[in-house]
Design an enzyme around this catalytic site. Structure first.
Site, short mmCIF file in Angstrom:
data_model
loop_
_atom_site.label_atom_id
_atom_site.label_comp_id
_atom_site.label_asym_id
_atom_site.label_seq_id
_atom_site.Cartn_x
_atom_site.Cartn_y
_atom_site.Cartn_z
N SER A 58 0.82 -1.35 -0.05
CA SER A 58 0.13 -0.12 -0.07
C SER A 58 0.82 1.30 -0.19
CB SER A 58 -0.98 0.08 1.12
OG SER A 58 -1.83 -1.04 1.06
N CYS A 59 2.37 1.07 0.22
CA CYS A 59 3.06 2.27 0.42
C CYS A 59 3.71 2.68 -1.00
CB CYS A 59 3.90 1.98 1.56
SG CYS A 59 5.30 3.43 1.63
N PRO A 60 3.45 3.79 -1.59
CA PRO A 60 4.33 3.92 -2.91
C PRO A 60 5.87 4.15 -2.96
CG PRO A 60 2.86 5.88 -2.30
CD PRO A 60 2.60 4.67 -1.48
#
Length: 289
Positions: A58-60
């Site tokens: 979920s973390c770019p």
């Protein structure tokens, strides 16, 4: 140390942002880890199977490090753990901190902290190095006062049992150059010397004109006028990038660089998250030629 956590969540479990407000703490405590891995280093030398990368899908920012690891062919040399994509309470018996947790891929789907879901554990890779249940536990293993956030990516040294680095931009460059003697794709250079000034300018452009305004539309605008200004900027930037990339394969011409990686992690989330959560639905990435 007293920590008060505020968090906002983006639907679909694809992007979640944690805003930790650290209250009444000394200003000289470390807020990040920025060690380098280099040949000749007294502490962190590039060695196969010595380091481990922790990321969240979920973390770019974490995804840029994961992409660099893969592009450089380091899968057999740097270990990998992938958290569940939605936040969970990390120490529910102690406080209300919510953050990244580790699950087995065969675990039952779980809900997020708001009771929404369930969300599959299918692509999770647990922490087989330290057997931590959360990224917070990983930071707690440092056993030192720490004033930062429990973020990913985390690059871990199994030999010294410490965090080497938790800055995504730095980890990307570590993977780009530090392991060229053992990686399977050493000829790929995501940060070539002759393009570094241009790469820096493009990286800043992406932050100022695209990822920053997208985040502002969700988290920091105070009124409709501010939202409108940021939304206009987003689509003007997408139109500009469309024209630029219609003339060249990559942002810096004919060579893939870290700027392309940083843009990719923004664009790949746009249709699934930004158009829905931020209401930036004037045009999808899918609608561009």
């Amino acid at each position: 140390m007293c920590i008060r956590d505020r968090y906002q969540r983006r639907v679909h479990g694809d992007i979640i942002n944690s805003v930790n407000q650290i209250m009444a703490q000394p200003s000289d405590l470390p807020t990040n880890f920025t060690n380098q891995i280099e040949e000749g280093s007294n502490r962190f030398q590039p060695e196969s199977r010595r380091y481990h990368l922790y990321v969240s899908p979920s973390c770019p920012y974490a995804q840029t490090a994961h992409i660099a690891l893969t592009l450089k062919g380091l899968q057999d040399h740097v270990g990998l753990s992938i958290t569940h994509p939605v936040f969970q309470l990390t120490k529910p018996d102690v406080d209300d901190h919510a953050g990244w947790v580790f699950k087995n891929p065969t675990d039952a789907p779980i809900q997020n902290i708001k009771g929404q879901g369930p969300y599959s554990c299918e692509r999770c890779i647990p922490d087989t190095i330290n057997n931590c249940k959360s990224v917070r536990e990983l930071y707690d293993l440092q056993n030192i006062p720490y004033a930062g956030k429990y973020t990913v990516p985390v690059l871990w040294d199994k030999q010294h049992k410490v965090i080497v680095n938790n800055e995504s931009a730095q980890i990307l460059r570590i993977f780009n150059s530090a392991f060229n003697k053992i990686g399977s794709n050493p000829r790929l250079d995501l940060y070539p010397e002759h393009l570094r000034q241009k790469i820096g300018e493009i990286n800043q452009f992406i932050v100022n004109e695209l990822s920053g305004p997208i985040s502002a539309c969700l988290f920091s605008v105070k009124n409709q006028e501010e939202y409108n200004a940021n939304a206009i900027k987003v689509f003007e930037t997408l139109d500009h990038l469309e024209k630029l990339l219609s003339k060249s394969r990559y942002l810096c011409g004919n060579q893939l660089t870290e700027s392309d990686v940083k843009l990719f992690v923004v664009l790949i989330r746009f249709d699934e998250a930004s158009t829905i959560i931020c209401k930036l639905n004037k045009k999808r990435i899918l609608d561009y030629p």
